[in-house]
Design an enzyme around this catalytic site. Sequence first.
Site, mmCIF file in Angstrom:
data_model
loop_
_atom_site.group_PDB
_atom_site.id
_atom_site.type_symbol
_atom_site.label_atom_id
_atom_site.label_comp_id
_atom_site.label_asym_id
_atom_site.label_seq_id
_atom_site.Cartn_x
_atom_site.Cartn_y
_atom_site.Cartn_z
ATOM 1 N N THR A 60 31.525 53.045 51.652
ATOM 2 C CA THR A 60 30.577 53.299 52.734
ATOM 3 C C THR A 60 29.421 52.300 52.719
ATOM 4 O O THR A 60 28.976 51.834 53.776
ATOM 5 C CB THR A 60 30.018 54.732 52.639
ATOM 6 O OG1 THR A 60 31.102 55.654 52.777
ATOM 7 C CG2 THR A 60 28.988 55.007 53.711
ATOM 8 N N SER B 4 35.330 54.553 61.038
ATOM 9 C CA SER B 4 34.915 55.163 59.779
ATOM 10 C C SER B 4 35.077 54.114 58.691
ATOM 11 O O SER B 4 35.853 53.164 58.829
ATOM 12 C CB SER B 4 35.780 56.385 59.457
ATOM 13 O OG SER B 4 35.622 56.778 58.112
ATOM 14 N N THR B 5 34.351 54.299 57.618
ATOM 15 C CA THR B 5 34.616 53.466 56.445
ATOM 16 C C THR B 5 36.071 53.604 56.028
ATOM 17 O O THR B 5 36.708 52.640 55.597
ATOM 18 C CB THR B 5 33.702 53.886 55.281
ATOM 19 O OG1 THR B 5 32.357 53.663 55.638
ATOM 20 C CG2 THR B 5 34.031 53.119 54.008
ATOM 21 N N ASN B 6 36.604 54.814 56.186
ATOM 22 C CA ASN B 6 37.917 55.124 55.643
ATOM 23 C C ASN B 6 39.065 54.410 56.351
ATOM 24 O O ASN B 6 40.177 54.369 55.826
ATOM 25 C CB ASN B 6 38.157 56.632 55.696
ATOM 26 C CG ASN B 6 37.078 57.401 54.979
ATOM 27 O OD1 ASN B 6 36.229 56.819 54.310
ATOM 28 N ND2 ASN B 6 37.095 58.712 55.125
ATOM 29 N N THR C 179 65.788 30.079 19.344
ATOM 30 C CA THR C 179 65.752 31.512 19.602
ATOM 31 C C THR C 179 65.086 32.194 18.424
ATOM 32 O O THR C 179 65.357 31.850 17.269
ATOM 33 C CB THR C 179 67.167 32.087 19.802
ATOM 34 O OG1 THR C 179 67.964 31.809 18.648
ATOM 35 C CG2 THR C 179 67.830 31.462 21.032
ATOM 36 N N SER D 15 37.655 19.107 19.600
ATOM 37 C CA SER D 15 36.961 19.651 18.439
ATOM 38 C C SER D 15 35.642 18.926 18.229
ATOM 39 O O SER D 15 35.535 17.719 18.480
ATOM 40 C CB SER D 15 37.830 19.512 17.182
ATOM 41 O OG SER D 15 37.113 19.892 16.022
ATOM 42 N N LYS E 157 41.095 15.181 17.893
ATOM 43 C CA LYS E 157 41.882 16.372 18.195
ATOM 44 C C LYS E 157 41.813 16.675 19.690
ATOM 45 O O LYS E 157 40.751 16.669 20.293
ATOM 46 C CB LYS E 157 41.362 17.579 17.409
ATOM 47 C CG LYS E 157 42.253 18.816 17.481
ATOM 48 C CD LYS E 157 41.705 19.928 16.577
ATOM 49 C CE LYS E 157 42.692 21.074 16.444
ATOM 50 N NZ LYS E 157 42.900 21.782 17.711
#
Length: 508
Positions: free
Chosen positions: A101, A165-167, A212, A343, A349
Amino acid sequence: MPSHTRTEQDQFGSLEIPADALYGIHTARAVANFPLSGYRLPAVFIRAYAQVKLACVRTNASLGYLSLPMAQALETACKELADGSHHDQIVVDAFQGGAGTSTNMNFNEVIANRAAMLMGQAAGSGSESGSDTSIGAGSGSGSDSGSVSGSGAVHPLHHVNLHQSTNDTYPTALKVAVLHELKALEQPVADLQETLQRKEQAHRNVLRLGRTEMQDAVPLTAGMTFGAWAEAVARDRWRIFKCRERIRQVNLGGTAVGTGLGAPRDYVLRVTDELRRITGLKLSRAENLVDATQNLDDFVEVSGLLKACAVNLLKICSDIRLLSSGPAAGLGELRIPAMQTGSTVMPGKVNPVIPEAVSQAALRIMSNDALAGQVAALGNLELNQFMPLMAHSMLESLHLLKQAVILLHTRCITQAEPDAGRCLGHVESGGALAAVLVPAVGYARAEAIAQAARNKGISLAQAAAEDLNMPPEVIATLLSPERMHQLGYTEETYAAFRKDNDTKGGKA
């Protein structure tokens, strides 16, 4: 000196509002009542809500419920919001009570005050007109049907929120925003899929060792790896397209609980058509407006499909991080672009920051999906009071997903290349050949060859060539890229081993 504030009143008393603010007292109370997250409504939602209000204005005007001058001013105000103006005046917190609302009233007040200014009135003048300036939680229809509205000051409820409506406006605006975002997501996903497919073809002859359960397995090609990612993204592309079908029915015109109470039938029947023309989206009025007002499972379904895409992104990013790990002491089989220093203590790195960032976005999307399910389940009877949380989580997920796909594609995948030499070295030093030998010489003998390679410290291919008394190039054909692209094996695959098997007791 001119005052820098104006005074507005509602059923709870009066408040001082900044004189240049387009919002009014209802919005000011919401800002004071919900100092929760600091999150504001995203631009796509603001534009969508403005489009919904524009559809309502045009429908009311066409049916004679708004005077022409009023309708023209309101339409201009809605268009300005939809085009990106006045977004700084939508100030309510993304998290709020009342099923949205406060958001609806923020739009009503901004549009009313902007229209008032266009008509030569002062901002806030409409808050004192009329006898009903209060709103009920979650509703706020404030309709004035049965007569032409539009004489006097512009009123947020009597004029902007007429027959609404807001709804019905809030969930409709959310669906419009979601549809816009889904449409914007489709092309980046398609672009990622196409790049992965090009990588599949470009690297179809680069052998790499499959793994795997984090252990060495049989070989495949780097192209196959890109191809598997491409297939997963292709499914996401299809899902995202189908998402739009799940979310296109709206409850606009249903007013408070979906019955259309307080709105003329002609308005209910026309307003969604007008919204479809404005947005260019394939919207339709829900067959059951009561259901569409209280149930949010369609959002949950879309959220689940977004989660599936996030899951695939996370899997791809995890694979990239593993394949590019090291590079000296890790797998080092995939080279990805170096983006920044990795790093503050280890010179040189470089970290896989793009896959890491995308992974975090994916995890957030996955958590938002869990949240969407809870929000939908916690609705009560004719309304879900937690609509603002659904809106925030859905739109955040869509934004994050689009940005994550673009980021992974443009700053990682496009420049990712397999290290062919490193990949081949792992294939040759691993035990993959043992599995390939099984159809030719049997499991026991292949296992013995693998053990001999370990004991002698030589490659499995070399050990197989010695044991089988065959040229190394014959053995190598079993691990050729062409062999990887065959679906299974034929009698010709192991034809060279038949004579050798006859003399040494192997199994063809």
